[in-house]
Design a protein around this motif. Structure first.
Motif, PDB file in Angstrom:
ATOM      1  N   ASN A 192       5.762  12.601   9.113  1.00  0.00           N
ATOM      2  CA  ASN A 192       6.891  11.675   9.138  1.00  0.00           C
ATOM      3  C   ASN A 192       6.567  10.343   9.807  1.00  0.00           C
ATOM      4  O   ASN A 192       7.460   9.574  10.145  1.00  0.00           O
ATOM      5  N   THR A 193       5.296  10.055  10.005  1.00  0.00           N
ATOM      6  CA  THR A 193       4.904   8.812  10.663  1.00  0.00           C
ATOM      7  C   THR A 193       4.881   7.647   9.675  1.00  0.00           C
ATOM      8  O   THR A 193       4.818   7.828   8.457  1.00  0.00           O
ATOM      9  N   ASP A 194       4.917   6.429  10.207  1.00  0.00           N
ATOM     10  CA  ASP A 194       4.875   5.203   9.409  1.00  0.00           C
ATOM     11  C   ASP A 194       3.553   4.484   9.620  1.00  0.00           C
ATOM     12  O   ASP A 194       2.818   4.748  10.571  1.00  0.00           O
ATOM     13  N   TYR A 195       3.277   3.537   8.723  1.00  0.00           N
ATOM     14  CA  TYR A 195       2.156   2.627   8.913  1.00  0.00           C
ATOM     15  C   TYR A 195       2.428   1.756  10.154  1.00  0.00           C
ATOM     16  O   TYR A 195       3.547   1.306  10.384  1.00  0.00           O
ATOM     17  N   THR A 196       1.378   1.506  10.933  1.00  0.00           N
ATOM     18  CA  THR A 196       1.504   0.556  12.035  1.00  0.00           C
ATOM     19  C   THR A 196       1.549  -0.865  11.467  1.00  0.00           C
ATOM     20  O   THR A 196       0.786  -1.197  10.550  1.00  0.00           O
ATOM     21  N   ARG A 197       2.426  -1.694  12.001  1.00  0.00           N
ATOM     22  CA  ARG A 197       2.611  -3.054  11.489  1.00  0.00           C
ATOM     23  C   ARG A 197       2.260  -4.074  12.564  1.00  0.00           C
ATOM     24  O   ARG A 197       2.587  -3.911  13.733  1.00  0.00           O
ATOM     25  N   SER A 198       1.581  -5.133  12.139  1.00  0.00           N
ATOM     26  CA  SER A 198       1.235  -6.222  13.046  1.00  0.00           C
ATOM     27  C   SER A 198       1.533  -7.550  12.355  1.00  0.00           C
ATOM     28  O   SER A 198       1.102  -7.772  11.219  1.00  0.00           O
ATOM     29  N   THR A 199       2.267  -8.419  13.033  1.00  0.00           N
ATOM     30  CA  THR A 199       2.584  -9.747  12.506  1.00  0.00           C
ATOM     31  C   THR A 199       1.906 -10.795  13.384  1.00  0.00           C
ATOM     32  O   THR A 199       2.080 -10.786  14.609  1.00  0.00           O
ATOM     33  N   HIS A 200       1.120 -11.680  12.751  1.00  0.00           N
ATOM     34  CA  HIS A 200       0.355 -12.697  13.467  1.00  0.00           C
ATOM     35  C   HIS A 200       0.978 -14.080  13.250  1.00  0.00           C
ATOM     36  O   HIS A 200       1.295 -14.454  12.115  1.00  0.00           O
ATOM     37  N   ASP A 206       0.850  -1.193   0.000  1.00  0.00           N
ATOM     38  CA  ASP A 206       0.000   0.000   0.000  1.00  0.00           C
ATOM     39  C   ASP A 206       0.884   1.240   0.000  1.00  0.00           C
ATOM     40  O   ASP A 206       1.975   1.243   0.569  1.00  0.00           O
ATOM     41  N   GLN A 207       0.379   2.307  -0.646  1.00  0.00           N
ATOM     42  CA  GLN A 207       1.119   3.552  -0.754  1.00  0.00           C
ATOM     43  C   GLN A 207       0.197   4.732  -0.486  1.00  0.00           C
ATOM     44  O   GLN A 207      -1.034   4.610  -0.576  1.00  0.00           O
ATOM     45  N   ASN A 208       0.797   5.874  -0.168  1.00  0.00           N
ATOM     46  CA  ASN A 208       0.029   7.112  -0.050  1.00  0.00           C
ATOM     47  C   ASN A 208       0.932   8.280  -0.407  1.00  0.00           C
ATOM     48  O   ASN A 208       2.162   8.199  -0.316  1.00  0.00           O
ATOM     49  N   THR A 209       0.317   9.369  -0.829  1.00  0.00           N
ATOM     50  CA  THR A 209       1.070  10.544  -1.264  1.00  0.00           C
ATOM     51  C   THR A 209       1.224  11.578  -0.159  1.00  0.00           C
ATOM     52  O   THR A 209       1.700  12.690  -0.418  1.00  0.00           O
ATOM     53  N   PHE A 210       0.871  11.240   1.083  1.00  0.00           N
ATOM     54  CA  PHE A 210       0.899  12.222   2.162  1.00  0.00           C
ATOM     55  C   PHE A 210       2.139  12.098   3.042  1.00  0.00           C
ATOM     56  O   PHE A 210       2.879  13.058   3.229  1.00  0.00           O
ATOM     57  N   THR A 211       2.381  10.924   3.611  1.00  0.00           N
ATOM     58  CA  THR A 211       3.506  10.777   4.525  1.00  0.00           C
ATOM     59  C   THR A 211       4.829  10.780   3.756  1.00  0.00           C
ATOM     60  O   THR A 211       4.873  10.498   2.558  1.00  0.00           O
ATOM     61  N   GLN A 212       5.913  11.069   4.458  1.00  0.00           N
ATOM     62  CA  GLN A 212       7.205  11.252   3.805  1.00  0.00           C
ATOM     63  C   GLN A 212       7.713   9.996   3.107  1.00  0.00           C
ATOM     64  O   GLN A 212       8.357  10.074   2.059  1.00  0.00           O
ATOM     65  N   THR A 213       7.431   8.817   3.670  1.00  0.00           N
ATOM     66  CA  THR A 213       7.874   7.563   3.048  1.00  0.00           C
ATOM     67  C   THR A 213       6.711   6.780   2.459  1.00  0.00           C
ATOM     68  O   THR A 213       6.848   5.598   2.174  1.00  0.00           O
ATOM     69  N   GLY A 214       5.583   7.446   2.259  1.00  0.00           N
ATOM     70  CA  GLY A 214       4.373   6.752   1.856  1.00  0.00           C
ATOM     71  C   GLY A 214       4.409   6.121   0.483  1.00  0.00           C
ATOM     72  O   GLY A 214       3.656   5.188   0.206  1.00  0.00           O
ATOM     73  N   MET A 215       5.256   6.601  -0.426  1.00  0.00           N
ATOM     74  CA  MET A 215       5.296   6.050  -1.781  1.00  0.00           C
ATOM     75  C   MET A 215       6.302   4.905  -1.915  1.00  0.00           C
ATOM     76  O   MET A 215       6.483   4.369  -3.012  1.00  0.00           O
ATOM     77  N   ASN A 216       6.937   4.523  -0.843  1.00  0.00           N
ATOM     78  CA  ASN A 216       7.868   3.396  -0.876  1.00  0.00           C
ATOM     79  C   ASN A 216       7.107   2.108  -0.617  1.00  0.00           C
ATOM     80  O   ASN A 216       6.721   1.830   0.525  1.00  0.00           O
ATOM     81  N   PRO A 217       6.873   1.259  -1.640  1.00  0.00           N
ATOM     82  CA  PRO A 217       6.063   0.047  -1.435  1.00  0.00           C
ATOM     83  C   PRO A 217       6.727  -0.970  -0.522  1.00  0.00           C
ATOM     84  O   PRO A 217       6.045  -1.807   0.079  1.00  0.00           O
ATOM     85  N   LEU A 218       8.068  -0.907  -0.382  1.00  0.00           N
ATOM     86  CA  LEU A 218       8.757  -1.859   0.480  1.00  0.00           C
ATOM     87  C   LEU A 218       8.441  -1.617   1.953  1.00  0.00           C
ATOM     88  O   LEU A 218       8.578  -2.520   2.782  1.00  0.00           O
ATOM     89  N   LYS A 219       7.983  -0.398   2.287  1.00  0.00           N
ATOM     90  CA  LYS A 219       7.651  -0.089   3.677  1.00  0.00           C
ATOM     91  C   LYS A 219       6.389  -0.806   4.136  1.00  0.00           C
ATOM     92  O   LYS A 219       6.161  -0.967   5.333  1.00  0.00           O
TER      93      LYS A 219
END
Length: 816
Positions: free
Chosen positions: A557-565, A497-510
């Motif tokens: 400058n925030t990141d997506y929250t990540r959860s691993t199950h 997922d990507q977004n054009t708002f956050t600073q690293t939002g267009m990096n799909p590897l994130k």
């Protein structure tokens, strides 16, 4: 209530005439993967040993069935057999269903292992989601004791599902396996519905009562892990609400009236061809009348609306239009008898004016080996909060909160679902255009003064106007297949997922989120399942659109929250109507938002009537939740049905100090049981019992609470000691009794539903306030003088908040 009782008596008398009471059951059977009608499928009515065969369009119909509850078996050559239990046949509405049968790719060589061809009626899992999944039918939702026809409340009887214990069931905050309330997503016929509760908490979820009309719902599926890759922006669960189709034969409807609401629903054909059907409903709340009768100072009032239109464009193409919306008003009124408890409620909550809607259109087209689906939707949420030092007046004092905020999402989703040589493949794209505006003026804390009224710490005030627009996009693929004579099933998926708002939002590897799930058939009745997956969620728009007093967007400058199950468990199916599961789970969180101002994780908040995330945050927090759960289910085959679930878990998050602390949802124990019995003469009784371990809470900062209470109306927690204390455990029981009368053209259902019938106390944190005088017209002071603005001469007092609350509801449903 007098007028209501009189109406019930009139209806009861009116419908006592003897009449023929038969009903109709119809539907269509389709291939689940290809979405094509199945011709020649056999539908068996078990109790009467009658069968019909579907026509070339996959349609079937039973006529002249005596009203009551029946079981049906659906079978076709090359498909897994399926049963439906507790199917209501009424003389009012024609019951119509869409049955999806799963094809058997190949026959098993081992006779003792026949998992793909056995009756899977109690089984809820799929190849993509082989575990951590539950299903509820509309009849199970309607008959749930204490559920009050509210889906959000009904699902709290399922394993791993908790509520906000501090409200003892008053709100519909859904806590899945120790996760926060805003970690769940909701889909209605494949279209995301961000808001499913009235008086929703912006940035989170939950509210006192649900929006969705249970009369529309054919089935609810809850996945609490192993999510299909098509679903984005979720960390804890996915709810899929499947709506029924409108009746293509005639217009029909139902009216539901109780002490708290009036709801009407209609469905039927549009035109004579039968290619177009509709569902439409409206509901009006009477909670304000109930609260007035029991002299509560709050006056909640709401409307909600829902519709669905299905049109068959061709034999291979179907168009669906749907919409759901609500209007909410939450105001105040002077109580007849002032008490400290009522006056606290009056001044601790904001007034709320909300509206929201979701509208969408989807086109589904059949392919040779599958289908594609195109969905376009728009959802909007408008939230206005207002709070004064004295909400009611006559002198209201300073305004401490004024918030006007609107969220709008325009979404486009395209996905393809196909089968190749036993492989199930799906892939797709999603794009969104987001618009968010927020005008906030909020007092966080008063200025602190010394004995000479010199300001030693200035007031903290948020005052900003923000308007942002940005795009979101994503892509996914999921593939699965069964091996080794269908003993082993493996499904793997990946999305970004990507977004054009956050600073690293267009990096799909994130946001690269792989997942894999596997199931192994040990015997014909026992299956071992496991899954590992990583999931991402964007911060709420309230956080992304927050500006500081210098008009800076500080959360870009925030990141997506990540959860691993990590999940593994067993499923045992001793019969087509009985199911047992035992699962262990571990969830690991990273990039959790933490408040810059008070240093606590936002995942500990969100179960109130304010706003979550409207502040500066950093995404440096972590979290973890682990435990195990047991689930047992018996579908109704004769007269009895029941569900039993138990979950033990631990839930923790880090705060600014980077040390793990018990979360606000760390119940440790969740136990629930629902049983029902169908008696003779169309009587039915249901009983629900629920036990929740006590949750942690944060004690008050006595100094700052005293200085700010008169302005804010609440105490201020001491976040240096976050969740260091714990409430007592909570238990309660609900009971429901239904009596139905079947007539030639009508069905009357009279019901009584009593929540917390044995008056169990509801543990909640005591409320910080000041001691009042004997007449509750003012505050006592230590010096006998008028109370100081900083509370220096007040007498602090903790108001007990563990009273037993019982809610009896009587009502009726007329189907015609």
């Amino acid at each position: 209530m007098k007028h209501f009782s009189l109406l019930v008596v009139i209806l009861f008398t009116l419908f006592q005439s003897k009449a023929q009471n038969t009903g109709v059951f119809s539907g269509i059977i389709i291939d689940k993967q290809l979405q094509k009608p199945i011709q020649g499928a056999v539908v068996k009515l078990v109790q009467l040993e009658k069968s019909v065969i579907t026509d070339s369009a996959g349609k079937f119909q039973f006529n002249q069935i005596k009203s009551g509850y029946y079981s049906f078996i659906f079978s076709a050559l090359g498909y897994s057999t399926q049963s439906k239990f507790n199917v209501t046949i009424a003389s009012g509405n024609e019951n119509t269903m869409v049955i999806e049968l799963e094809s058997t790719v190949q026959e098993l060589t081992a006779v003792t292992v026949n998992s793909t061809n056995r009756n899977k009626s109690a089984k809820a899992a799929t190849l993509e989601t082989p575990l951590s999944v539950q299903r509820l039918t509309s009849e199970e939702i309607k008959a749930n004791p204490g559920g009050n026809f509210d889906i959000s409340r009904v699902i709290q009887a399922l394993p791993g599902v908790g509520g906000s214990s501090s409200t003892a069931g008053f709100r519909n905050d859904i806590i899945i396996r120790g996760g926060a309330p805003n970690e769940n997503v909701f889909y209605l016929d494949g279209i995301e519905i961000p808001v499913i509760n009235h008086f929703a908490t912006q940035g989170s979820a939950g509210g006192p009562t649900g929006i969705l009309n249970v009369s529309f719902i054919e089935e609810v599926k809850l996945s609490s892990s192993a999510f299909d890759a098509r679903f984005d922006n979720t960390l804890s669960s996915v709810f899929e609400f499947k709506q029924k189709r409108g009746n293509s034969n005639r217009v029909q409807g139902n009216i539901r009236l109780s002490g708290t609401e009036l709801a009407t629903t209609f469905d039927g054909p549009i035109g004579k061809s039968g290619k177009t059907t509709f569902l439409a409903s409206a509901r009006r709340s009477y909670l304000q009348l109930l609260f007035k009768a029991i002299d509560l100072p709050i006056r909640p009032n709401y409307w909600d609306f829902q519709y669905k239109i299905s049109h068959q464009l061709s034999k291979k193409t179907t168009l669906t239009l749907l919409g759901v919306g609500a209007i909410d008003e939450f105001n105040f009124a002077a109580p007849k008898e002032a008490t400290p408890e009522k006056l606290y409620v009056l001044n601790s909550n904001p007034s709320i004016q909300q509206w929201n809607y979701t509208i969408g259109a989807s086109v589904r087209h059949q392919l040779t080996n599958g289908y594609w689906n195109l969905a376009i939707s728009r959802n909007a949420f408008n939230n206005q909060l207002e709070k004064f030092e004295n909400n009611l007046g006559p002198i209201r004092g300073n305004k401490t909160l004024a918030l006007k905020s609107t969220e709008v999402e325009n979404k486009l989703r395209f996905d393809v679902n196909q089968t190749f040589n036993g492989f199930k493949l799906s892939y797709g794209l999603v794009a969104q255009l987001v618009s968010f505006n927020n005008n906030t003026n909020q007092l966080i804390s008063n200025a602190i003064v010394d004995n000479n009224n010199n300001i030693i710490q200035p007031a903290v005030i948020y005052n900003f106007n923000s308007n942002i627009q940005f795009a979101r996009m994503g892509a996914f693929t999921q593939v699965g297949k069964r091996f080794w004579d269908n003993r082993l099933g493996i499904s793997a998926g990946i999305r970004f997922d990507q977004n054009t708002f956050t600073q690293t939002g267009m990096n799909p590897l994130k946001t690269l989120s792989p997942r894999v799930a596997a199931s192994y058939v040990i015997t014909d009745k026992i299956t071992f399942n496991a899954s590992i997956g990583t999931y991402f969620k964007m911060l709420p728009y309230t956080a992304l659109g927050y500006r500081n007093n210098n008009n800076e967007l500080v959360n870009k400058n925030t990141d997506y929250t990540r959860s691993t199950h990590y999940v593994a468990g067993f499923e045992y199916l001793p019969s087509s109507a009985t199911r047992f599961t035992l699962e262990g789970f571990y969830k690991q969180y990273n990039n959790v938002p933490v408040s810059v101002r008070n240093g606590i994780s936002l995942s500990n908040q969100g179960a109130d009537f304010n706003v979550l995330g409207n502040e500066a945050v950093n995404t440096t927090g972590k979290g973890k939740a682990y435990g195990f759960e047991f689930f047992a289910q018996q579908k109704l085959t004769q007269r009895f049905y029941g569900v039993l679930s138990y979950t033990w878990f631990v839930s923790k998050y880090t705060n600014a100090n980077n040390t793990y602390t018990s979360s606000s949802w760390d119940n440790r124990h969740l136990l629930s049981a629902v049983i029902g019995y169908k008696m003779k003469r169309n009587w039915e009784i249901g009983l629900k019992f629920r036990y929740q371990g006590g949750v942690p809470y944060t004690p008050y900062d006595l100094i700052t609470s005293r200085q700010n209470y008169l302005a804010l109306g609440t105490g201020i927690p001491n976040y240096n000691n976050i969740n260091t204390q714990r409430l007592n455990a909570f238990n309660s029981s609900d009971i429901r009794i239904d009596k139905k009368w079947y007539y030639k053209r009508f069905t009357l259902d009279l019901f009584v539903d009593i929540t917390n019938w044995y008056l169990a106390k509801s543990p909640a944190q005591a409320s910080y306030t000041f001691q009042r005088n004997a007449t509750n017209t003012g505050f006592l002071t230590t010096d006998g003088q008028p109370i100081q603005n900083n509370g220096s001469n007040a007498i602090p007092f903790l108001l007990s908040n563990n009273d037993a609350n019982v809610t009896p509801t009587i009502g009726f449903i007329i189907e015609f």
